[in-house]
Scaffold this motif. Structure first.
Motif, PDB file in Angstrom:
ATOM      1  N   GLY A 155       0.803  -1.217   0.000  1.00  0.00           N
ATOM      2  CA  GLY A 155       0.000   0.000   0.000  1.00  0.00           C
ATOM      3  C   GLY A 155       0.834   1.264   0.000  1.00  0.00           C
ATOM      4  N   ARG A 212      -0.141   3.061  -3.263  1.00  0.00           N
ATOM      5  CA  ARG A 212      -0.948   2.258  -4.188  1.00  0.00           C
ATOM      6  C   ARG A 212      -2.292   2.926  -4.434  1.00  0.00           C
ATOM      7  NH1 ARG A 212      -1.751  -2.835  -1.453  1.00  0.00           N
ATOM      8  NH2 ARG A 212      -3.546  -1.822  -0.474  1.00  0.00           N
ATOM      9  N   GLY A 229      -6.064   1.969  -5.548  1.00  0.00           N
ATOM     10  CA  GLY A 229      -6.948   0.826  -5.680  1.00  0.00           C
ATOM     11  C   GLY A 229      -6.697  -0.195  -4.587  1.00  0.00           C
ATOM     12  N   PRO A 230      -7.544  -1.241  -4.540  1.00  0.00           N
ATOM     13  CA  PRO A 230      -7.413  -2.261  -3.496  1.00  0.00           C
ATOM     14  C   PRO A 230      -6.216  -3.170  -3.730  1.00  0.00           C
ATOM     15  CG  PRO A 230      -9.165  -2.855  -5.017  1.00  0.00           C
ATOM     16  CD  PRO A 230      -8.726  -1.468  -5.413  1.00  0.00           C
ATOM     17  N   ALA A 231      -5.800  -3.910  -2.690  1.00  0.00           N
ATOM     18  CA  ALA A 231      -4.618  -4.767  -2.779  1.00  0.00           C
ATOM     19  C   ALA A 231      -4.828  -5.907  -3.768  1.00  0.00           C
ATOM     20  CB  ALA A 231      -4.263  -5.310  -1.397  1.00  0.00           C
ATOM     21  N   ASP A 232      -6.061  -6.445  -3.866  1.00  0.00           N
ATOM     22  CA  ASP A 232      -6.286  -7.577  -4.762  1.00  0.00           C
ATOM     23  C   ASP A 232      -6.432  -7.163  -6.215  1.00  0.00           C
ATOM     24  OD1 ASP A 232      -8.580  -6.215  -4.223  1.00  0.00           O
ATOM     25  OD2 ASP A 232      -9.873  -7.983  -4.076  1.00  0.00           O
ATOM     26  N   GLN A 233      -6.790  -5.892  -6.479  1.00  0.00           N
ATOM     27  CA  GLN A 233      -6.909  -5.403  -7.841  1.00  0.00           C
ATOM     28  C   GLN A 233      -6.335  -3.984  -7.927  1.00  0.00           C
ATOM     29  OE1 GLN A 233     -11.053  -5.700  -8.924  1.00  0.00           O
ATOM     30  NE2 GLN A 233     -10.871  -7.848  -9.534  1.00  0.00           N
ATOM     31  N   PRO A 234      -5.006  -3.837  -7.780  1.00  0.00           N
ATOM     32  CA  PRO A 234      -4.425  -2.479  -7.827  1.00  0.00           C
ATOM     33  C   PRO A 234      -4.557  -1.860  -9.205  1.00  0.00           C
ATOM     34  CG  PRO A 234      -2.705  -4.141  -7.816  1.00  0.00           C
ATOM     35  CD  PRO A 234      -3.978  -4.879  -7.593  1.00  0.00           C
TER      36      PRO A 234
END
Length: 557
Positions: free
Chosen positions: A145, A166, A168-173
């Motif tokens: 992140g 980062r 966006g989210p960790a699973d879909q940056p």
């Protein structure tokens, strides 16, 4: 006879013993003064290192907010989501933000590391189109992140700290936004102000330094086995950093090692190292110690001359008493001068109050006669005038109380017109007696001028400047007040057509005890500038063609 000769033989022995004791005492004194000088240097270095570390932490905290805010910006997400129409607007926004924050570069990369927008989009060394997937800060931000990395620029080869966040989210940056911070100006300040300053990362590599030759050396002793030469070459431009050795100072025959004080830098795990040179304090301390030793030996040698010593002590006591009496008289004169200044204002206020009081008495006496004559309407008009005069007296006394009050109020939004009205009210009698012409600021600008400050302190400064202008302008002179708006501040200037400030006093005008007035003590302007700087502004002087101008700068509301 032989007894006398025997006693004379003891004199050389006694002298030798005294010399030996004196030499031992000098050695002990030298050691004590040396220890004291080193301790003073360490104490001063500890305090200075804490100040420098706090300044660097503040700078890093400021820049760390930039990628954090941009990471949640809708326009950033829109560009990473495929809306290419956002690119020109975002490029200009990043360029403006980089200029405002003094960042070297701000840029946006997609999830594969390709730069889509950058603050340097219109320069030959633009980052747009460059891929930074190989950078640790990119991969670290995608994974965790947020990440940071200190390294040389791939194009500019200039060192700097990269702060990444980062998007966006960790699973879909969606991508990563990064800020590059360069520290050239900070290193230049260190170079001018300190004996030696450098900053190391967690691995002991020198990242920032007051001496450019120290940069990218290893301050961790021997090279750790786990270091990667290829990675160091890419980050620092050197595969194997050379060891860093603390410099020594002083003559070659008696080299003294620099004293090192270390302060942690919280946001990024760095350490700030301050190198303090103890040589100046050592030389002064040793000189003072030896001088004290010589004086002590001289006093011991003269111990037999008790009468002479007693006389000197009596003279010293008399001199000390004279010095104390002189200091007391000087303090009393200063206090009398301060009270005289307050008395000038108070005398003028008394004159302002006596006139309406006399008028009120006449109106009251006439009102009684009018009531006796059953002329109630005219009597009511008299009482209405009495009420107006009473209100005027209330305004004058309230302004005097406000001006004399020691206020601990917090800064608030203040109308400059109120400050100007109050200050001129306090000095109205002086202005009228000298027949001065007062030019007011433009009514529209005065009505709209709002600053964030403390009312009592602003009025204290303005009264000081106006009183100086009244004295400088002289009989029939002119004083002009003007308000000017700047980007984030307002300026209120007081200009007079007096003789101006003497050229030899202009450079030291705001220093304590500097004055051209015979009755002055030179504290008014020094205190006024301190007040303005405490409020986040300043007080400056400039010579004009016909006098002097003093300008108060204040934060705009």
């Amino acid at each position: 006879m032989q007894g006398r000769l025997g006693r004379w033989h003891l004199v050389p022995i006694a002298l030798a013993a005294l010399l030996l004791l004196g030499a031992l005492a000098m050695l002990g004194l030298d050691r004590a003064m040396r220890v004291r000088a080193l301790e003073e240097t360490r104490t001063a270095a500890t305090s200075q290192a804490a100040i420098l570390a706090a300044g660097l932490e503040s700078e890093l905290n400021k820049f760390s907010l930039v990628p954090r805010v941009l990471a949640v910006d809708p326009e950033v997400a829109a560009l990473l989501g495929g809306e290419s129409a956002q690119r020109p607007l975002l490029n200009r926004r990043l360029a403006a933000l980089a200029q405002q924050t003094s960042a070297a570069a701000i840029y946006l990369m997609d999830a594969r590391g390709t730069t889509l927008a950058a603050s340097n989009w219109d320069r030959p060394d633009s980052f747009i189109g460059s891929n930074y997937r190989f950078r640790e800060y990119f991969n670290g931000a995608r994974k965790d992140g947020a990440a940071s990395e200190f390294a040389l620029g791939t194009v500019s080869r200039r060192p700097g700290l990269y702060l990444a966040e980062r998007v966006g989210p960790a699973d879909q940056p969606l991508g990563v936004v990064a800020v590059k911070v360069e520290f050239d100006s900070l290193e230049a300040k260190w170079r001018d102000a300190e004996d030696g300053v450098f900053v190391t990362d967690a691995g002991g590599i020198v990242l920032l330094a007051s001496n450019p030759e120290w940069r990218f050396r290893s301050a961790a002793g021997e090279r750790p086995a786990q270091r990667d030469p290829a990675r160091d070459a890419m980050r620092f431009g050197v595969a194997e950093p050379l060891p860093f050795e603390l410099p020594a100072t002083g003559p070659a025959a008696s080299r003294v090692r620099m004293i090192e004080k270390i302060q942690p830098i919280a946001p990024v795990g760095w350490e700030l190292h301050l190198l303090a040179d103890p040589a100046p304090r050592l030389s002064v301390a040793l000189a003072n110690g030896r001088l004290a030793g010589v004086i002590a030996l001289a006093l011991l040698a003269l111990a037999g001359a008790g009468a002479l010593v007693w006389r000197r002590q009596r003279q010293a006591r008399a001199a000390a008493e004279i010095a104390a009496q002189t200091a007391t008289l000087r303090e009393q004169l200063q206090q009398a001068n301060r009270l005289a200044t307050l008395g000038q204002i108070t005398a003028g206020l008394g004159h302002e109050i006596r006139q309406p009081l006399a008028a009120m008495r006449v109106y009251a006496e006439n009102g009684e006669r009018l009531l006796d004559a059953d002329r109630t309407d005219e009597a009511a008009e008299n009482f209405h005038r009495i009420a107006g005069l009473a209100g005027r007296i209330g305004e004058i006394t309230e302004e005097q109380l406000n001006f004399s009050r020691r206020s601990a109020e917090e800064p608030r939004i203040i109308a400059l017109a109120e400050v100007i009205d109050g200050s001129l009210l306090l000095l109205r009698d002086q202005i009228r007696q000298k027949g001065l012409s007062i030019t007011w600021p433009d009514p529209r600008s005065a009505a709209a001028a709002r600053v964030r400050a403390r009312h009592v302190q602003l009025e204290q400064v303005l009264v000081n400047l106006l009183q100086n202008a009244v004295q400088a302008a002289g009989q029939g002179g002119e004083i002009a007040l003007a308000i000017a708006a700047r980007e984030n501040s307002l300026q209120l200037s007081v200009t007079d057509n007096g003789p101006g400030v003497l050229p030899e006093l202009q450079d030291s005008l705001f220093q304590p005890f500097v004055t051209s007035k015979r009755e002055g003590i030179g504290l008014g302007l020094a205190i006024a500038r301190d007040i303005m700087r405490e409020l986040g502004g300043d007080l400056t002087h400039e010579a004009t063609a016909t006098g002097a101008r003093f300008t108060m700068t204040m934060p705009a509301a």
